[in-house]
Design a protein around this motif. Structure first.
Motif, PDB file in Angstrom:
ATOM      1  N   TYR A  88       0.833  -1.199   0.000  1.00 36.96           N
ATOM      2  CA  TYR A  88       0.000   0.000   0.000  1.00 36.96           C
ATOM      3  C   TYR A  88       0.870   1.252   0.000  1.00 36.96           C
ATOM      4  O   TYR A  88       0.629   2.176  -0.768  1.00 36.96           O
ATOM      5  N   ASP A  89       1.856   1.291   0.868  1.00 35.91           N
ATOM      6  CA  ASP A  89       2.813   2.395   0.918  1.00 35.91           C
ATOM      7  C   ASP A  89       4.189   1.828   1.262  1.00 35.91           C
ATOM      8  O   ASP A  89       4.291   0.872   2.044  1.00 35.91           O
ATOM      9  N   PHE A  90       5.215   2.440   0.701  1.00 31.88           N
ATOM     10  CA  PHE A  90       6.592   1.986   0.902  1.00 31.88           C
ATOM     11  C   PHE A  90       7.476   3.220   0.847  1.00 31.88           C
ATOM     12  O   PHE A  90       7.431   3.969  -0.128  1.00 31.88           O
ATOM     13  N   MET A  91       8.250   3.438   1.902  1.00 32.22           N
ATOM     14  CA  MET A  91       9.089   4.635   1.938  1.00 32.22           C
ATOM     15  C   MET A  91      10.413   4.333   2.619  1.00 32.22           C
ATOM     16  O   MET A  91      10.455   3.703   3.667  1.00 32.22           O
ATOM     17  N   ILE A  92      11.477   4.763   1.995  1.00 30.17           N
ATOM     18  CA  ILE A  92      12.822   4.689   2.556  1.00 30.17           C
ATOM     19  C   ILE A  92      13.302   6.127   2.738  1.00 30.17           C
ATOM     20  O   ILE A  92      13.209   6.940   1.806  1.00 30.17           O
ATOM     21  N   LEU A  93      13.802   6.447   3.932  1.00 29.96           N
ATOM     22  CA  LEU A  93      14.348   7.781   4.165  1.00 29.96           C
ATOM     23  C   LEU A  93      15.498   8.050   3.193  1.00 29.96           C
ATOM     24  O   LEU A  93      16.274   7.146   2.871  1.00 29.96           O
ATOM     25  N   LYS A  94      15.602   9.281   2.745  1.00 25.98           N
ATOM     26  CA  LYS A  94      16.564   9.624   1.695  1.00 25.98           C
ATOM     27  C   LYS A  94      17.990   9.179   1.999  1.00 25.98           C
ATOM     28  O   LYS A  94      18.700   8.736   1.114  1.00 25.98           O
ATOM     29  N   LYS A  95      18.441   9.298   3.235  1.00 26.13           N
ATOM     30  CA  LYS A  95      19.837   8.937   3.533  1.00 26.13           C
ATOM     31  C   LYS A  95      20.114   7.449   3.331  1.00 26.13           C
ATOM     32  O   LYS A  95      21.253   7.053   3.204  1.00 26.13           O
ATOM     33  N   PHE A  96      19.045   6.626   3.275  1.00 26.88           N
ATOM     34  CA  PHE A  96      19.213   5.184   3.091  1.00 26.88           C
ATOM     35  C   PHE A  96      18.915   4.728   1.666  1.00 26.88           C
ATOM     36  O   PHE A  96      19.084   3.549   1.354  1.00 26.88           O
ATOM     37  N   ARG A  97      18.467   5.639   0.823  1.00 26.48           N
ATOM     38  CA  ARG A  97      18.130   5.251  -0.552  1.00 26.48           C
ATOM     39  C   ARG A  97      19.399   4.931  -1.337  1.00 26.48           C
ATOM     40  O   ARG A  97      20.469   5.440  -1.050  1.00 26.48           O
ATOM     41  N   ARG A  98      19.239   4.054  -2.298  1.00 25.96           N
ATOM     42  CA  ARG A  98      20.324   3.609  -3.184  1.00 25.96           C
ATOM     43  C   ARG A  98      21.445   2.900  -2.424  1.00 25.96           C
ATOM     44  O   ARG A  98      22.583   2.871  -2.861  1.00 25.96           O
ATOM     45  N   SER A  99      21.082   2.327  -1.276  1.00 21.12           N
ATOM     46  CA  SER A  99      22.066   1.586  -0.474  1.00 21.12           C
ATOM     47  C   SER A  99      21.707   0.112  -0.349  1.00 21.12           C
ATOM     48  O   SER A  99      22.419  -0.633   0.317  1.00 21.12           O
ATOM     49  N   GLY A 100      20.589  -0.288  -0.952  1.00 24.60           N
ATOM     50  CA  GLY A 100      20.140  -1.675  -0.855  1.00 24.60           C
ATOM     51  C   GLY A 100      19.126  -1.909   0.249  1.00 24.60           C
ATOM     52  O   GLY A 100      18.595  -3.019   0.366  1.00 24.60           O
ATOM     53  N   VAL A 101      18.833  -0.898   1.061  1.00 25.17           N
ATOM     54  CA  VAL A 101      17.882  -1.058   2.165  1.00 25.17           C
ATOM     55  C   VAL A 101      16.481  -1.367   1.642  1.00 25.17           C
ATOM     56  O   VAL A 101      15.816  -2.297   2.104  1.00 25.17           O
ATOM     57  N   GLY A 102      16.007  -0.581   0.687  1.00 22.22           N
ATOM     58  CA  GLY A 102      14.668  -0.806   0.131  1.00 22.22           C
ATOM     59  C   GLY A 102      14.558  -2.158  -0.541  1.00 22.22           C
ATOM     60  O   GLY A 102      13.561  -2.866  -0.382  1.00 22.22           O
TER      61      GLY A 102
END
Length: 163
Positions: A88-102
């Motif tokens: 329904y919703d999915f959000m990764i805080l910007k500092k963790f984006r493009r790091s494989g967390v999502g």
């Protein structure tokens, strides 16, 4: 780096609500949503805790730090014993984006439920489309279906984690 999914409790509702402010801020690039007179986005997540058993909220955690959240909806649970599961919703805080967390969080959420799944992204949200296409290609070995709903201007992917 270990990514964990932790169910959000009612006591943590305000933390999730605060994260939804950031989510709506990020999303306003695609929705053109404005803040209200109090300087906030009109967000109400009460429905998740109002007795509707279809909602599954999770914090995405890294070493005890919140890195984002994912909300799973067990669509039609009230009428179907085998509901389709929806991100329904999915959000990764910007500092963790493009790091494989999502990516790691998405893989984990699919492993939690053996079900039929459906995901949707707005046509204009090309980063989300690319992200989910990569995740689903890897997770399903490219065995998922993608359609475009012209009326909703959304890409929708469907697949199953049932064995």
């Amino acid at each position: 780096m270990t990514v964990d999914l932790t169910p959000v409790t009612l006591a943590e509702k305000s933390m999730l609500s605060n994260l939804y402010q950031l989510y709506h801020y990020d999303f306003s690039e695609y929705t053109s949503e404005d803040i209200n007179q109090e300087g906030k986005y009109d967000v109400n997540i009460d429905f998740i805790w109002e007795g509707d058993k279809r909602w599954r909220p999770y914090f995405i955690m890294i070493s005890g730090t919140i890195a984002g959240f994912v909300i799973v909806l067990l669509e039609n649970l009230d009428t179907d014993p085998d509901p389709t599961h929806v991100i329904y919703d999915f959000m990764i805080l910007k500092k963790f984006r493009r790091s494989g967390v999502g990516y790691a969080a998405a893989m984990q959420i699919f492993e939690l439920y053996k079900a039929n799944w459906s995901l949707a992204q707005m046509e204009s949200n090309t980063p989300a489309i690319a992200f989910w296409q990569k995740v689903l290609k890897d997770y399903t070995n490219d065995h998922y279906t993608e359609t475009f709903r012209d009326d909703a201007r959304k890409y929708i992917q469907t697949f199953s984690t049932k064995e």
